[in-house]
Scaffold this motif. Structure first.
Motif, short mmCIF file in Angstrom:
data_model
loop_
_atom_site.label_atom_id
_atom_site.label_comp_id
_atom_site.label_asym_id
_atom_site.label_seq_id
_atom_site.Cartn_x
_atom_site.Cartn_y
_atom_site.Cartn_z
N ARG A 118 1.58 9.58 -5.35
CA ARG A 118 2.01 10.87 -4.85
C ARG A 118 3.09 11.48 -5.72
O ARG A 118 3.13 12.69 -5.95
CB ARG A 118 2.54 10.72 -3.42
N ILE B 173 -2.89 8.71 3.64
CA ILE B 173 -2.72 9.26 2.29
C ILE B 173 -2.54 10.77 2.38
O ILE B 173 -3.34 11.46 3.01
CB ILE B 173 -3.95 8.91 1.42
N THR C 263 0.84 -1.19 0.00
CA THR C 263 0.00 0.00 0.00
C THR C 263 0.88 1.25 0.00
O THR C 263 0.65 2.19 -0.75
CB THR C 263 -0.87 0.04 1.28
N ILE D 207 0.88 4.19 -2.78
CA ILE D 207 0.62 5.59 -2.40
C ILE D 207 1.77 6.47 -2.88
O ILE D 207 1.57 7.54 -3.45
CB ILE D 207 0.43 5.72 -0.88
N ARG E 232 -2.54 13.90 6.74
CA ARG E 232 -2.70 12.53 6.29
C ARG E 232 -4.09 12.06 6.67
O ARG E 232 -4.53 12.27 7.81
CB ARG E 232 -1.70 11.58 6.97
N ILE F 252 -2.63 13.75 -2.99
CA ILE F 252 -3.40 12.75 -3.73
C ILE F 252 -4.88 13.12 -3.74
O ILE F 252 -5.54 13.05 -4.77
CB ILE F 252 -3.18 11.35 -3.12
N TYR F 253 -5.39 13.57 -2.58
CA TYR F 253 -6.80 13.98 -2.53
C TYR F 253 -7.06 15.15 -3.47
O TYR F 253 -8.06 15.17 -4.19
CB TYR F 253 -7.20 14.36 -1.10
#
Lengths: 340, 328
Positions: free
Chosen positions: B47, B166, B39, B43, B162, B170-171
């Motif tokens: 990123r 994450i 994971t 990520i 975070r 990324i969001y």
């Protein structure tokens, strides 16, 4: 009338005698006049990689202050990290009138400027190479011995990777052509070869870009979360490696070692707050002083440009939070204030 | 217009070829490289291309409308550098942010105005405004290449944010991708962009506000650049304007083009940006894990781009219509 003439002649002789003999006692030091004669009106041009970073601004501040003080003129050119713009600046300097007397040049790599700088010497201009070595016989090279600098960084890594650690070290190199990167690597490997328990697990290039440094460091840490040290080849991009270490929650566990110009906010503050664990810093004030001394010497020496060559390495050591002194770093604002 | 794009017909185009290449590389890496399929690493992959992806979204919208924005990296670095410089010299956050935003909107509007109303080719306009932005800000407004984020500033908070492990980049990337998708697919002006990109004259004759729409596109890409700059500053706690001299601009165009947004306009969308970003992210990650030197990395990246273009050219040969409309 004849008497008057004799009298005037006698008085003149007496006065002349006085004039020549009297100051002899006061005029004992011929130095200042010779110094003034040799240096006054001389033109010095600094051509760094760019004007926008701490070292260049520090050198410029020191040179400006000193050159102006001896009655010379000081100018800078800003190639803004472009090799072509730097080459153009040198070409223009060679053909400008009045011709500059000294060029202080930071070369982008080993070869690009070599011919141009030889041309400058042929035109009667002294050339000082600073900080970045090049394949060219400068009148003097001043700055870091990058192999030794790498060895010092590796020494700090050896210390960080002692008993009970994985012995895994990551390198974030600069690029593949720059002498500072190549020699730094050589120096690091020389030391690490003597420590078979330590292993370089990855050695990506950052291209001197902090974002790239962050990305590659994040990947290295994913692969090897038990690393004990990372050596990033410049504080300018080590902010990226620091961010990756911070993101991975490994601050304090993975020691970050780098090199930099020794400016307070870029280096000492970062050592203080634990972002970097060791920085091999350029002692800028000393290096600037060496430059000034070399310029003053060459302009009086009678040595022809290109005739002799010397290396003047600045003494360096790895600075950590533990051995940091109040004068370990220099403050750009203070230095610039002094120059103006 | 690209047939089959909206009728649901399946065709092996560049986007699908690139997606296939990416999936293959991903699969091989997952099997052979330890620690790849975790994971955390996935990520990290996303990123590493989040900022690039955001820039490519802006660029994508411009390219679909048959333009190009070469000023994006300059806008990204210089607007944020100036914003931080204003903060460091004691401005309040609101006024500093407002100034920076105004600056960004102004450059976007100038780009759009010159391209749309003065009919100057976008490639020249944006090349010039990019250089101008860099030169002006660097010489007049900031003292050094790198500007630090003041401590305790909200930007640092964004960098440390975070949620489920994450990071914010990324969001933001996903949110902007969704917004761009909705805009291009479901709004009237979004649809118009395709028509204008495909055939500007016909679009104008049909009564679409082709010129104001063009201004809007450059404003959007400038805003994307500003967002990308803020996120970069957030993660590095500083912005280094030297990035303007780097290869980021080519990487942005690469992400858009490799994903299948045709430089001739009228084709592609958010999907293509995501595919392009996915490929670059996986490639960078794999090449770093394998410790491949940078020279070879660039060689590999460009070889894959060439392969994709050649295969696309073979599978979708140019016809009379595509030949006529021309590339930028």
């Amino acid at each position: 009338m004849k008497l008057l003439k004799t009298f005037v002649a006698a008085a003149t002789i007496a006065l002349t005698g006085l004039a020549t003999s009297a100051p002899a006692s006061a005029d004992s030091d011929p130095g200042p006049a010779a110094y003034h004669e040799a240096l006054n009106g001389k033109r010095v041009i600094l051509i760094p990689l760019a004007m926008g970073f701490d070292l260049a601004q520090g050198w410029a501040a020191i040179l400006k202050r000193e050159v102006t003080a001896f009655g010379g003129t000081f100018e800078t050119r800003d190639p803004n990290w472009s090799t072509e713009a730097g080459a153009q600046a040198i070409t223009e300097a060679i053909s400008s009138t009045p011709k500059p007397d000294v060029l202080v040049v930071m070369a982008p790599d080993l070869n690009s400027f070599s011919r141009l700088l030889k041309k400058a010497q042929k035109a009667g201009i002294y050339v000082l190479l600073i900080d970045n070595p090049a394949n060219f016989k400068a009148d003097a090279y001043l700055g870091s011995d990058w192999t030794n600098l790498g060895a010092l960084e590796a020494g700090a890594a050896v210390e960080a990777c002692g008993e009970g650690t994985s012995g895994k070290i990551g390198l974030v190199q600069g690029d593949e052509v720059n002498a500072t990167s190549l020699f730094q690597y050589e120096g690091i490997m020389k030391v690490l070869d003597k420590h078979p328990n330590l292993k370089v697990v990855a050695k990506p290039d950052s291209n001197w870009d902090p974002t790239t440094s962050r990305t590659v460091t994040a990947t290295m840490l994913r692969q090897n979360p038990d690393m004990c040290a990372i050596i990033d080849f410049w504080d300018g991009d080590a902010t990226g490696a620091a961010a990756a270490i911070r993101d991975a929650g490994l601050q304090g566990k993975v020691k970050l070692i780098t090199t930099g110009g020794g400016e307070k906010s870029a280096d000492c503050d970062m050592l203080e707050n634990g972002t970097y664990d060791a920085v091999v810093m350029t002692e800028l004030v000393r290096e600037g002083g060496d430059m000034v001394a070399m310029i003053k010497y060459l302009l009086q020496s009678g040595v022809q440009p290109g005739e002799h060559s010397a290396y003047i390495y600045t003494l360096e050591h790895a600075t950590t939070k533990a051995n940091m002194r109040p004068d370990s770093c220099w403050d750009l604002k203070a230095l610039q204030a002094l120059a103006n | 217009m690209n047939k089959g794009k909206f009728s649901g017909g399946w065709k092996l185009d560049q986007a699908r070829i690139v997606l296939a290449i990416t999936v293959v590389i991903f699969a091989i890496a997952a099997v052979t490289l330890s620690g790849f399929l975790t994971t955390g690493n996935v990520i990290a992959i996303v990123r590493s291309v989040a900022v690039l992806g955001i820039l490519a979204l802006g660029m994508g919208i411009v390219i679909v409308g048959r333009g190009i924005d070469l000023s994006m990296v300059a806008i990204m670095a210089m607007s944020v550098a100036w914003y931080l410089q204003l903060l460091n010299s004691g401005w309040s956050d609101h006024s500093a942010l407002a100034m920076a935003l105004l600056f960004v909107l102004a450059i976007g509007a100038v780009n759009g105005f010159l391209a749309a109303y003065a009919d100057v080719p976008a490639i020249f306009v944006t090349l010039a405004t990019g250089s101008f932005t860099f030169g002006f800000v660097r010489s007049q407004l900031i003292p050094q290449d790198a500007v630090m984020v003041p401590s305790e500033h909200w930007i640092i908070g964004v960098g440390q944010f975070r949620l489920e492990g994450i990071p914010a980049d990324i969001y933001v990337f996903l949110a902007l991708s969704l917004a761009a998708f909705l805009f291009l697919r479901f709004t009237k002006w979004g649809r118009y962009i395709y028509y204008a990109g495909d055939n500007p004259v016909a679009a104008r004759n049909a009564g679409m506000p082709v010129r104001p729409m063009m201004v809007l596109r450059y404003v959007l890409s400038a805003l994307a650049a500003f967002t990308a700059g803020l996120l970069t500053a957030a993660s590095l706690q500083s912005i280094n304007t030297r990035i303007v001299n780097g290869t980021l601009l080519y990487d942005i165009v690469l992400v858009a083009v490799i994903g299948g947004i045709g430089l001739s306009g009228g084709k592609g969308g958010v999907k293509n940006v995501l595919i392009g970003a996915f490929l670059i992210g996986v490639l960078l990650n794999v090449m770093t894990i394998l410790d491949i030197p940078e020279l070879y990395q660039n060689l590999i990246k460009s070889t894959i781009l060439l392969i994709a273009i050649i295969v696309d050219g073979l599978l979708n040969p140019r016809d009379e219509q595509t030949a006529q409309q021309g590339d930028i």
